[in-house]
Design an enzyme around this catalytic site. Structure first.
Site, PDB file in Angstrom:
ATOM      1  N   LYS A  98      12.074  10.022   2.246  1.00  0.00           N
ATOM      2  CA  LYS A  98      11.216   9.546   1.168  1.00  0.00           C
ATOM      3  C   LYS A  98       9.777   9.427   1.661  1.00  0.00           C
ATOM      4  CE  LYS A  98      12.337   4.716   2.232  1.00  0.00           C
ATOM      5  NZ  LYS A  98      12.822   3.444   1.701  1.00  0.00           N
ATOM      6  N   ARG A 118      16.712  -7.650  -3.812  1.00  0.00           N
ATOM      7  CA  ARG A 118      15.767  -6.649  -4.295  1.00  0.00           C
ATOM      8  C   ARG A 118      16.411  -5.884  -5.455  1.00  0.00           C
ATOM      9  NH1 ARG A 118      13.075  -2.466  -0.040  1.00  0.00           N
ATOM     10  NH2 ARG A 118      15.169  -1.558  -0.106  1.00  0.00           N
ATOM     11  N   TYR A 178     -22.806   2.514   9.648  1.00  0.00           N
ATOM     12  CA  TYR A 178     -23.227   1.803   8.441  1.00  0.00           C
ATOM     13  C   TYR A 178     -23.419   0.309   8.702  1.00  0.00           C
ATOM     14  CZ  TYR A 178     -22.162   5.822   5.443  1.00  0.00           C
ATOM     15  OH  TYR A 178     -22.154   7.047   4.831  1.00  0.00           O
TER      16      TYR A 178
END
Length: 815
Positions: free
Chosen positions: A483, A582, A709
């Site tokens: 997955k 779950r 930055y």
């Protein structure tokens, strides 16, 4: 090797059923990678974990007509059988006979590290001095060594074979087969050390190989090795090499300061330049020099040969190409052995169309006509759609190739022809000698051309799977979780490799992941762990198998099955709730669930649950409670169903920590990628993923100047700053900037400084020796490791891998 079936049977005391006059020149042991069937036999090797007999049909389907097996299977017609008592013993008996009936001088290499490198270096140095045969790849085991020895033919004068063992009592068997005249012991390290009680036991086992050797060459820096070899083999010619001055061969000068390396060999000095000055490379160079001297090679020639050494590249790269092609890049070296290896690798892919780019074979002492006849026979059996030949020599024999064949003088001429860029939906093998620079073709054909790459070592995945399998019963099945794009590594590429190696199930999160795999030719059963309502039609159409975790999902999916007209029992997988809270059915729902299923045209393929804390030793009591609940509820559910589906609850850490609860199947995910929370288990696994880039620019930044930055980093001295082309758009989180995270350059960690940009970040490289633009930068692999990098990011390894951007080029490597 060139025997009749009758001769083989007489040598090994085996039984023949069929034509005893057939000739056998090669023996294949893996039905998946048979690249030639001419004069070939297939041996069905049976081990404790697997039976090669179940692959006999596949070998026959590929065209094999001679089978070596412990049993005959009469249903296969027109097959000649060599029936043996034990397949491995047969192979070893045949190899022993074959080796002992040759006159070649032999070198046997064993040790923990450096065997393959030294074998390849020796071959590079000696092939033009003597007709030489060597072990292919890393063939050094109880099976690999016999197969290597069977390559010897009457023209060979020298044989270089590596010998590997991983457990006690293995070397005696190998020494009985192969007793080298020159024995070479490389560095003794931690490889396989876990299977031995002590370093002493490991050394004792390794040096059994030298029982009948006339000369033993060994790394004398290890005091225990030095002591044991001198005690056991004092009557033999002993030569030690190493960094310490007591050795017969050692480095005399300061390797960090002097331009040349100066080696002293029994008082003689041999001086040569060396770009690589790390300990492992120089130790291997000392061993190389010692063997060359023992074979009578003069000093000047040794230096010339060392200067001509090429890096040993023992890997094939698979890269996503333009026009839906897969490019197999094996442009590192070319001889018959490496061509066979590349053709084997090609057979692991299921694309029906394929093309080959092949160059002259350079530096082989053999008749050109005979050489290219053999090459063309190998190539013709692969049935390539197109063959592109590069070089004056091979082009003369283009009429031997049966595919559509084009010839070119050099690589640039092929590029200019634009033939390659017209190919689509193919697998393209690039196989050539270095001088032709066919890596230019890889640059032409690859889809992504960034310096930043994610290297995935497929052999390491297989090693990790096999390690976990070694903890299981032979009959226990394994599901591999692919997955989330196989944890960021590439769903199709990993799935195809796993399918080739007979994984039982694949697991994806969503149906579209499974659909994509089916469209690309993956036929292995695929479980969809989160089947969304809109995906049910696709699941049915593409023969995917959904996880069912609630009555709502069950009812909706069954409705879709009925509408589809599917007329068989559709396979589903039932998820039980055991404490993770779950998804899943609870114990009080099982009666209704079984009644519902018994009334419907559905078949439960497996019952499973998920451990929430198998990787947390402190939660062992909770995990055992989950396992108890699963055992109770799944057993009750099976009783109600009236048949026995597969059961599985163990994930990667569950396999290693709760092995007794393996049931019929386990699921492997991060363990497949070489990660374990258990430090002892981690030592047994191999690193799979390497995230790399290069230094774009190095600048000197004055004291007090800022970098990046928002001026978040300012130098406090004249600082050497390197910029690398990877940033948060590639999956590097901004939070590890400003000296929180580090990356590896030349085996040294360099801190990240300033804010991480979208496509770049900056490093302080003041402490990196010999750093220069273009140097490789390791974001993670070994230094820092994936775990260390995840720690910088304050997350887990899963999140690091799945966050790597699709724009990062994936390269699939098989060593």
């Amino acid at each position: 090797m060139n025997y009749t079936v009758q001769q083989i049977a007489e040598i090994t005391n085996s039984q023949i059923i069929g034509d005893e006059n057939l000739i056998v020149k090669t023996i294949a042991f893996d039905s998946r990678i048979i690249y030639s069937t001419k004069n070939a036999a297939f041996i069905a090797i049976n081990t404790q974990k697997n039976s090669g007999e179940k692959f006999i049909e596949a070998a026959i389907d590929r065209g094999i007509t001679i089978i070596i097996s412990e049993h005959q299977f009469p249903q296969f017609e027109n097959v000649t059988w060599i029936i043996v008592e034990n397949s491995i013993d047969f192979l070893q008996k045949l190899a022993k006979y074959h080796f002992e009936n040759t006159t070649l001088q032999s070198i046997g290499i064993t040790g923990s590290n450096g065997k393959t490198i030294l074998k390849e270096w020796l071959y590079q140095c000696l092939w033009n001095e003597f007709p030489t045969v060597k072990s292919p790849k890393s063939f050094n085991s109880q099976i690999g060594l016999p197969l290597s020895l069977l390559q010897i033919n009457e023209s060979h004068k020298l044989g270089i074979f590596e010998v590997g063992i991983s457990k006690p009592n293995e070397m005696q068997k190998l020494e009985n087969i192969f007793h080298p005249q020159i024995g070479l012991l490389t560095h003794i390290g931690t490889a396989h050390a876990a299977n031995f009680e002590s370093e002493e036991e490991l050394i004792d086992e390794k040096i059994k190989l030298f029982k009948d050797s006339k000369t033993v060459i060994y790394n004398g820096d290890n005091e225990l090795v030095d002591k044991k070899i001198k005690a056991l083999y004092s009557s033999k010619k002993l030569i030690s090499y190493g960094f310490k001055g007591h050795n017969h061969v050692f480095i005399k000068n300061n390797i960090s300061k002097d331009e040349n390396i100066v080696v002293e060999y029994f008082g003689e000095e041999i001086s040569f330049p060396a770009n690589q000055r790390d300990e492992a490379t120089l130790t291997n160079a000392l061993a190389l020099i010692t063997v060359l001297k023992e074979l009578g090679i003069e000093n000047q020639k040794i230096v010339e040969k060392i200067n001509a050494l090429k890096a040993v590249e023992m890997r094939l790269e698979a890269i996503e190409g333009i026009k839906n092609n897969i490019v197999i890049n094996d442009s590192f070296n070319l001889d018959l052995d490496s061509l066979k290896t590349a053709l084997q690798f090609l057979n692991e892919y299921n694309k029906t169309k394929k093309s080959l780019v092949l160059t002259d074979i350079v530096g082989v002492n053999s008749n050109s006509q005979e050489l290219y006849e053999e090459v063309s026979e190998l190539v013709n059996e692969q049935k390539f759609d197109s063959v592109f030949l590069i070089g004056d020599e091979i082009s003369k024999f283009s009429d031997l190739f049966k595919s559509k064949t084009s010839t070119f003088i050099n690589t640039q001429e092929l590029i200019d022809s634009k033939h390659l860029t017209e190919l689509e939906n193919q697998i393209i093998l690039l196989k050539g000698a270095r001088k032709f620079e066919i890596e230019k073709l890889k640059d032409l054909l690859e889809l992504r051309k960034h310096d930043t790459v994610l290297e995935v070592n497929l052999n390491a995945i297989l090693h990790n799977i096999n390690y976990h399998k070694s903890l299981l019963k032979p009959e226990t099945k394994m599901m591999a979780m692919v997955k989330a794009n196989s944890y960021g590594l590439g769903s199709y590429e990993i799935s195809e490799f796993l399918q080739h190696h007979h994984i039982d199930y694949l697991g994806v999160a969503y149906a579209d992941e499974g659909v994509e795999l089916r469209k690309k030719g993956i036929t292995t059963p695929i479980v969809v762990m989160n089947p969304e309502q809109h995906s049910y039609d696709a699941i049915i159409e593409y023969n995917l198998e959904p996880e069912i975790y609630s009555f709502r999902v069950l009812d909706l999916f069954y409705e879709a099955v009925q509408k589809s007209g599917y007329d068989k029992k559709f396979p589903i997988h039932i998820k039980l709730e055991t404490g993770m809270h779950r998804l899943g059915f609870k114990d009080f729902e099982l009666d209704q669930l079984s009644e519902t299923l018994n009334e419907r045209n559905l078949k439960v393929q497996s019952i499973f649950s998920h451990l929430s804390s198998s990787d947390v030793p402190e939660e062992k009591e909770f995990t055992l409670k989950q396992l108890e609940v699963f055992e109770k509820n799944s057993s009750y559910f099976i009783e109600k169903l009236g048949y026995s589906p597969l059961r599985h609850i163990l994930n990667s850490s569950g396999i290693t920590s709760y092995t007794n609860h393996q049931y019929n199947m386990v699921r492997i995910g991060i363990g497949m990628l070489g990660e374990s929370p258990n430090s002892e288990i981690q030592k047994q696994l191999q690193s799979v993923v390497s995230f790399k880039t290069v230094i774009s620019q190095i600048s000197l930044v004055e004291n007090g100047e800022s970098v990046g930055y928002s001026r978040r980093y300012k130098t406090d001295h004249l600082t050497k700053i390197a910029t690398i082309p990877v940033g948060y758009a590639d999956g590097i989180p901004r939070l590890i900037g400003n000296q929180i995270g580090k990356v590896g350059i030349n085996k040294t960690l360099a801190p990240i400084v300033g804010s991480i940009c979208m496509d770049m970040m900056m490093l302080n490289v003041d402490n990196i020796p010999n750093v220069k633009e273009g140097d490789t930068v390791t974001v993670f692999n070994s230094k820092p490791s994936l775990k260390e990098f995840a720690a910088y990011c304050k997350t887990i390894t899963y999140e690091v891998l799945t966050s790597i951007s699709p724009r990062v080029k994936r390269i699939y490597i098989k060593d």
